[in-house]
Each structure stands twice: as structure tokens, then as C-alpha cells.
Design a protein around this motif. Structure first.
Motif, PDB file in Angstrom:
ATOM      1  N   CYS A 171      -0.391   3.598   3.390  1.00  0.00           N
ATOM      2  CA  CYS A 171      -0.077   3.220   4.776  1.00  0.00           C
ATOM      3  C   CYS A 171       1.176   2.374   4.853  1.00  0.00           C
ATOM      4  O   CYS A 171       1.709   2.155   5.930  1.00  0.00           O
ATOM      5  CB  CYS A 171      -1.259   2.501   5.440  1.00  0.00           C
TER       6      CYS A 171
ATOM      7  N   CYS B 261      -4.516  -0.061  -0.319  1.00  0.00           N
ATOM      8  CA  CYS B 261      -5.220  -1.138   0.361  1.00  0.00           C
ATOM      9  C   CYS B 261      -6.668  -0.721   0.657  1.00  0.00           C
ATOM     10  O   CYS B 261      -6.999   0.459   0.622  1.00  0.00           O
ATOM     11  CB  CYS B 261      -4.492  -1.522   1.646  1.00  0.00           C
TER      12      CYS B 261
ATOM     13  N   ARG C  67       1.618  -0.738   4.494  1.00  0.00           N
ATOM     14  CA  ARG C  67       1.482  -2.134   4.911  1.00  0.00           C
ATOM     15  C   ARG C  67       1.537  -3.074   3.709  1.00  0.00           C
ATOM     16  O   ARG C  67       1.224  -2.688   2.583  1.00  0.00           O
ATOM     17  CB  ARG C  67       0.180  -2.338   5.683  1.00  0.00           C
TER      18      ARG C  67
ATOM     19  N   CYS D 253      -7.211   2.083   3.220  1.00  0.00           N
ATOM     20  CA  CYS D 253      -6.861   3.435   2.772  1.00  0.00           C
ATOM     21  C   CYS D 253      -7.824   3.925   1.692  1.00  0.00           C
ATOM     22  O   CYS D 253      -8.019   5.132   1.532  1.00  0.00           O
ATOM     23  CB  CYS D 253      -5.429   3.463   2.273  1.00  0.00           C
TER      24      CYS D 253
ATOM     25  N   CYS E 299       0.838  -1.200   0.000  1.00  0.00           N
ATOM     26  CA  CYS E 299       0.000   0.000   0.000  1.00  0.00           C
ATOM     27  C   CYS E 299       0.870   1.246   0.000  1.00  0.00           C
ATOM     28  O   CYS E 299       1.695   1.429   0.894  1.00  0.00           O
ATOM     29  CB  CYS E 299      -0.939   0.019   1.198  1.00  0.00           C
TER      30      CYS E 299
END
Ligand code: ZN
Ligand code: ZN
Ligand code: ZN
Ligand code: ZN
Lengths: 162, 162
Positions: B114, B151, B116, B154, B111
Motif C-alpha cells: 500500500c 503492513c 504507507r 495488507c 509497506c
DNA sequence: TGATGTTATGTTATAGAATAACATTTGTTA
DNA sequence: TAACAAATGTTATTCTATAACATAACATCA
């Protein structure tokens, strides 16, 4: 690595075609393919294997041109934005796009032994990745598919790792 | 980037499980999961997002441990060789492997917002890549599949790029 | 034409990622 | 314990990429 090509030779047919293609595309888009940008693209296409930014810089300097890292990185950024080249993240090198015109992330087979790269465009791979990301609600911005291995030519020869 | 996690918190359940798993695997293999190597793995697992080598080094120094780049790169090399972590070539960062034990190259959703990462293990993708390389007589040594995007979490939020 | 704004390039310095080379310590084995 | 191998410490360097600011080239319009 046993390099499959060199930079000293005149632009190949491939390179000439790629440059003509780039000219046409940039014309169409109103993008300015300046001398510097054209030359960087030519350098990339004149090599049988992908080149790093600093190698390109060395060639520019051999041309007698003045330059520093930003010189080449800015040209590379332009060529990337226009979809004329790809960056191979696993090697920090740049290679000419075999199918410019339609922007795409590309799929690459990279030979560990000779360094040559094949660019694939397998729609099934794209679709599969798309299905996977769709199922997870993940929005795709860019894909990186790079496969490192040994090409058919190098497999024929007795293994010799430098 | 809006970081989804921090390093100060105690090892999560995930991290603890990963460490236990690593211990068992190394034991099994006669590989030495030393204090340093275990700590580097713990640091990686304690972050919600993948970490760069120099970030890991900073944490080691915060521990009061002495260290230089080779310290962390050697530990990372060990963890990579044991299949306990992956390197994300597109970001020059390292992330814990969710399925250690069976060595694999992994497929990652990263992502942009963020930071992740989700690790996929879609056999269909592997098979498709394998079919493509087989057809071309290309021997695969390693695969890189990294997808950059946004993601689901988000995507829910109003877009805000830092 | 000349003034003005924009795009591209030149230039210097620095940040970020990774490794080379050698010294020292630690662990293992005879 | 001696001898060897593995791991870590340490210093320096290489390679990759960008920040920041100056200059030059190009376009647009008065
Ligand atoms: Zn392409
Ligand atoms: Zn080859
Ligand atoms: Zn994994
Ligand atoms: Zn996210």
C-alpha cells in the motif's frame, strides 16, 4: 572525496578470495557465474570504495568489452540475487558482501571522507528491529541500515573537506 | 502499487496540524516558511504515501504555479534542513516528519503493497547503533533505517501483487 | 547431429532523479 | 531610496535506471 583505492591495481587477496567464494557458491546453487558477471564482481572487489553502475561500465569499456547500462545492471541484479554484493541505497553504489552464503540485508558504516564502507552483522540490531516489527504485526522483506559518518582513520587526520 | 491515498482531497487534520507545527517551529527559529515551502509541505502531508519530487512538481503545476525541478528540490532542501520532512533513500521519496522539533534521522516501516509508511522512534535502536559505532570509533553523522515489508492491513488481505 | 527452448548478452531509446549555472524577483536593512 | 541578501525563475545538463527488442550462447532431447 579522498578515494582510498583505485581500480588499476591487480585483484587483491580479498578480491581473489571473494571470487573463489562466489565460484563455489554459484557452483553449489547451479547459478551461472559468467565471464561478465565474474568480471563485474571482480571490479567491485578491486575497489576500496563502493562503485556506481556507470563507473563499473567505464571499467568494462576500458577492458575493451562492449556494453551499455543494461549490461552492467543485469550483472548487478544477478550478483544481488545471489547475495554476492549489496546496494547502498543512500549512495546508489554497490559493494562486495563480506559474508556471502547467508542472504542478508546488511548493516553499513559509510565514511563520508574516504568513502570506505564497513559491513556489520550485529544480530542484536536485527533482533531489535525484528521485535519492533513483530510488535506491530509488520512482515519484514528487507532491511536497510546505513550509517554515514567518519571512520577512525579519517578522524585522526585534521578535518579537511574537499 | 495500491495507493492508499490521493492528493485531491482537502488537507487532513494531520496535515493541518503539521502545517501549524511547522509555522510555529519556523517562527521560533527565524526560518522563512514561504508560500512555496508551505505548499510543498502541505502536498506531502496531503498524501497517504510518500511522494517523489516530480510528483510534487506536478501538483505545483496543477496549482497553476510555474516551476521546474530546482523549485521543488530547493523547497525540499529547506524542509529537510528544518527537520520537517524525511527522505526515504530506498524509494527516492519524501514524507512528513511525525516528530519535528527534535532533528533526527528516523526509522521507517515501508509497506510494499500500500506504500504507507510508519515512522518509529525507538531509542533502543539508536542506542544500539550508537554503541556499535562508538566501539569502532566511528563518528555518526546520519542514520538510515528503512524496513521494507507488508503492513498489518495488507497482510490481512489475500496477497495480490499488482 | 540438428531442432527447439531457455538463458544471457547486445543495442537503442527512454524514463526518472538530482544538480549546475545564471537571471530575476522579493524581502530586509542601512 | 540604495544596497544587500535570500528566494525563486529558467535553461540545460548530469547521473541513475529501465523498457523493448534483437542476437548470441547454452542446454535438452529427438
Ligand atoms: Zn553482506
Ligand atoms: Zn574515512
Ligand atoms: Zn521524524
Ligand atoms: Zn500496506
Amino acid at each position: 572525496m579522498r578515494q582510498a583505492g583505485d581500480l588499476s591495481c591487480a585483484p587483491s587477496i580479498d578480491a581473489q578470495q571473494a571470487l573463489a567464494r562466489a565460484e563455489a557458491l554459484c557452483q553449489q546453487r547451479g547459478a551461472r557465474l559468467t565471464d561478465l558477471r565474474r568480471r563485474v564482481l571482480e571490479i567491485i572487489w578491486s575497489s576500496a570504495t563502493p562503485l556506481g553502475a556507470y563507473t563499473i561500465l567505464d571499467v568494462l569499456r576500458d577492458d575493451g568489452r562492449q556494453g551499455a547500462p543494461p549490461t552492467v545492471y543485469r550483472a548487478l541484479d544477478f550478483l544481488l540475487a545471489q547475495g554476492l554484493i549489496h546496494r547502498l541505497a543512500s549512495l546508489n553504489v554497490f559493494t562486495g558482501c563480506r559474508r556471502p552464503g547467508s542472504h542478508h540485508s546488511g548493516q553499513f558504516l559509510i565514511c563520508r571522507d574516504c568513502g570506505r564502507v564497513s559491513e556489520l552483522s550485529n544480530p542484536a540490531i536485527d533482533e531489535l528491529l525484528r521485535a519492533e516489527t513483530d510488535a506491530r504485526g509488520f512482515e519484514v522483506l528487507a532491511q536497510i541500515v546505513e550509517i554515514l559518518g567518519r571512520c577512525p582513520d579519517c578522524l585522526e587526520e585534521p578535518t579537511r573537506h574537499d
